[in-house]
Design a protein around this motif. Structure first.
Motif: not given
Ligand code: ADP
Ligand code: ZN
Length: 752
Positions: A334, A336-337, A369, A371, A373, A591-592, A595, A598-599, A633
């Protein structure tokens, strides 16, 4: 060195714990040569008065004698887990994130490890010669002294002082007398107090399935890099449920089989209990660095890692600095977290530090990921050190969940009232419960409501210290500010003395949603998961276990529940409010959102039931929602990159955010303006192209804990330019300000 000055001397470069970027050189006195190493803490004299300051040794070599150098005052650490390799990494981090080196190095070793929790200092004594020689040279001695010397001469090795004194009935004074006369040498060693053995992990198990074609191909590509050696970043781009974890596990095993170690970084471990359980059952010597460890456990774990006894390290932030002696692979799940970003100086991003460490050691890095970053996605498209490996299908060909977007403006209009659970969401929840399946409902804010508002006189009730607005927690009858944590009893009427009308609650929180869901489905078991209800790791684990065992039907929560959990019976996911709050102030808001949707959607339909997702919003036209609907994505990223290019934002530019704060607004605004001018000047003098400074502007959170906050954004074409600019600003003194605080955040992820 009888004849005049020595020609060379051992010189240490020391980074002192003071707010400067540079290092200073000191002579190493002869008696410290043995106990000094790179990474150890020392005390050194600084300034004209020679005040002692702590610092880290970052360089050590024989140099031409320089009479202006002062000697090191003392050595603080008898051992250190900051290896020369990690000190080099620290230098890169300090430079990139514009943080003094000593402060960076200090942050790289957990506090419990630094003070060697679980270890005690034991003194050892040994004779300085043979007993016969000592007695012959020095004549008469007392009987207690003689007993001590005899006991020592009976042992080949140094003897622990406490046992020695007990055995001979001598006092510490007697022993000190002997050591003062040079007959006995006293040394110190660190010894383990408690064993702090790790509790037994779950038994090792092997899954019964074979990798599918995409997994095998991805693993082969990563294995190729592992076998070839050298730095490379593999982006494992796999939809949720595509079996990324299995690929990490097998790559890590390959590294371990070759006699090397691996680090796997996961976001906030409390959120990933399930993942950790699954992982620990797959490796033999695994160290899990989670927040529930005691100081002693953590300290001993570092020692075992450094000794090479632990071959796999799993953890959140500080695990990236694990002192593995022969590291062969770093995995970041993950990637992008945002929780990978450190919130204090040095404000590093763990994913980027993992890449720095991989580059420095010349080893592969795997980022995973569903998604990615936008930055990493872009690099995987055009950087030659990056490769992209896609897992496009869920394992066992499970379908992707079906996503429905509900426009809440229509819903409100048709029902002529504000609605929390739309009719589609209610219907699908009913169907889910009827089939005996489970549901997850996401509400991205804790509490009951986030704002108190007077409809009569338009007064907004805010925290007295911040402009955050209060969040109301009804169950406990108080209002709490989520920024400064101030609590007051919830006011019911407008505090404006000329008004006094009843207050209205605006906005939504998890607690309110929980109430509504309980009202709509009185027969279902509904539980709430957020940081208000989950104050302890055990409670979270209990809820996860209850939900897994189907003792809970509906789980309402913040994004705590969106991440990493894998429940086979969840077939419905509802997102109560998908309106991004920071659309204007944070360029990553879309973007967030993509994410998050999707998550959370990835929680639905992970076993044999097809999943359905309802996303409620008043902005259905947002690209993030449009593309999340079709799980696309790549198109989202392409469009987002196009926008970023047009407006010159990352990944096409690098940013540093500078926040100044002060209790007087006029003052901080003036300071920020002055700083902005000095920065513009510096860009010109240094001739940095395509660089500028934006602002000053008040921060999105313009007042926190009674301080007014202003921000400046530095923008350059490359990371190297940004480093050059920050260094020039530092050395020219341009960053000196009369504001109460100045924070530099390089590669910022939060713009509040
Ligand atoms: P991701 O991390 O990509 O969301 P996971 O690694 O959690 O996906 O895998 C989802 C589930 O599928 C896990 O329960 C895992 O054990 C299982 N799984 C992984 N690979 C396979 C496979 N090749 N065949 C069957 N099941 C698999
Ligand atoms: Zn506050």
């Amino acid at each position: 060195m009888e004849e005049g000055q020595p020609r060379t001397a051992l010189v240490a470069d020391v980074a002192p714990l003071i707010p400067v970027a540079r290092t200073y050189s000191f002579i190493v006195p002869d008696d410290m040569v043995a106990s000094l190493a790179i990474g150890r803490r020392v005390e050194v004299p600084m300034g004209r008065k020679g005040r002692h300051v702590a610092g880290f040794v970052v360089g050590l070599d024989e140099r031409a004698w320089d009479s202006t150098l002062r000697p090191i005052a003392s050595v603080v650490d008898s051992a250190s887990y900051l290896t020369p390799e990690l000190v080099d990494l620290g230098k890169d981090i300090a430079e990139h994130y514009a943080c003094p080196l000593a402060r960076t190095l200090k942050a790289m070793v957990p506090e419990a490890v630094r003070r060697q929790a679980g270890f005690k200092t034991v003194r050892y004594a040994r004779l300085a010669g043979t007993l016969a020689d000592l007695l012959a040279d020095h004549g008469r001695i007392g009987s207690k002294q003689k007993a001590l010397l005899e006991a020592l001469s009976a042992s080949q090795d140094a003897v622990a002082v406490p046992g020695l004194l007990e055995q001979t009935d001598a006092s510490t004074t007697t022993l000190r007398g002997l050591s003062d006369r040079g007959w006995v040498e006293i040394t110190q060693r660190k010894e383990i107090i408690e064993s702090g053995e790790d509790p037994d992990g779950p038994p090792l198990e092997e899954p019964s399935f074979e990798l599918n074609d995409e997994q095998s191909e991805a693993l082969a590509a990563i294995s190729g890099k592992i076998d070839a050696g050298g730095f490379c970043v593999s982006l494992l781009f796999g939809v949720s449920g595509s079996g990324k974890t299995e690929v990490y596990v097998r790559a890590i095993r390959r590294v371990v089989a070759a006699g090397r170690q691996a680090i796997m970084l996961v976001p906030e471990i409390v959120l990933t209990t399930q993942l950790v359980q699954r992982l620990t059952s797959r490796f033999a010597d695994v160290a899990v660095n989670h927040s529930g460890l005691s100081d002693v456990q953590r300290s001993l774990m570092w020692r075992r890692i450094a000794a090479g006894e632990k071959t796999v390290v799993i953890g959140t932030r500080s695990a990236v600095f694990a002192p593995c002696p022969n590291l062969g692979l770093i995995v970041v799940d993950e990637e992008q977290e945002t929780s990978f970003k450190n919130l204090q100086a040095p404000r590093f991003n763990v994913r980027d530090v993992a890449i720095m460490r991989g580059m420095q050691l010349g080893i592969p890095v795997v980022l995973g990921s569903a998604t990615p970053s936008i930055e990493v996605w872009d690099r995987s498209e055009r950087h030659r050190d990056y490769q992209r490996l896609a897992l496009t299908r869920r394992v066992r060909d499970l379908p992707m969940p079906e996503v429905f977007v509900v426009d809440m403006r229509d819903e409100h209009a048709e029902r002529k009232q504000a609605t929390i659970v739309s009719r589609s969401m209610e219907r699908m929840l009913t169907e889910t419960l009827q089939r005996g399946e489970q549901a997850v409902i996401l509400m991205n804010r804790r509490g009951f409501a986030n704002r108190l508002y007077c409809a009569e006189c338009k007064t907004r009730i805010e925290c007295p210290n911040c402009n955050a607005g209060f969040v109301v927690h009804t169950a406990v009858g108080h209002s709490k500010c989520h920024y400064c944590l101030t609590r007051v009893p919830t006011p019911t009427v407008c505090p404006n003395v000329t008004c006094g009308a009843p207050l209205t609650r605006l906005g939504l929180g998890t607690q309110r949603v929980e109430d509504v869901v309980r009202m709509l489905f009185p027969d279902a078991v509904t539980e709430r998961v957020d940081s208000d209800t989950m104050t302890h790791r055990d409670e979270y684990e209990r809820i996860v276990a209850d939900f897994e065992a189907k003792r809970i039907d509906i789980l309402v929560g913040t994004q705590m529940i969106a991440k990493g959990l894998d429940f086979p019976f969840v077939s419905f996911v509802g997102v109560v409010n998908a309106d991004p709050t920071a659309l204007a102030s944070d360029f990553r808001a879309q973007e967030r959102l993509f994410q998050l949707i999707t998550q959370v959607a990835g929680r639905a339909g992970r076993a044999d039931r097809p999943g359905r997702v309802v996303v409620q919003t008043t902005m259905p036209e947002l690209p993030a929602l449009k593309f999340a609907l079709t799980h696309d994505y790549e198109s989202f990223a392409a469009q987002e990159l196009e926008i970023r290019r047009r407006v010159a934002l990352p990944p096409y530019r690098r940013l540093a955010r500078i926040v100044l704060s002060h209790s007087r607004e006029e003052h901080v605004r003036r300071e920020a303006r002055g700083l902005s001018e000095r920065i513009s000047q510096c860009i010109e003098t240094e001739a940095i192209e395509h660089a500028d400074v934006l602002g000053p502007n008040p921060c999105a959170m313009s007042r926190v804990r009674g301080k007014y906050r202003y921000e400046l954004i530095l923008r350059t074409a490359t990371a190297a330019d940004l480093r050059k600019l920050l260094r020039a600003l530092d050395t020219s003194g341009a960053l000196r300000t009369k504001a109460e605080s100045l924070v530099i955040d390089v590669d910022p992820v939060s713009m509040t």
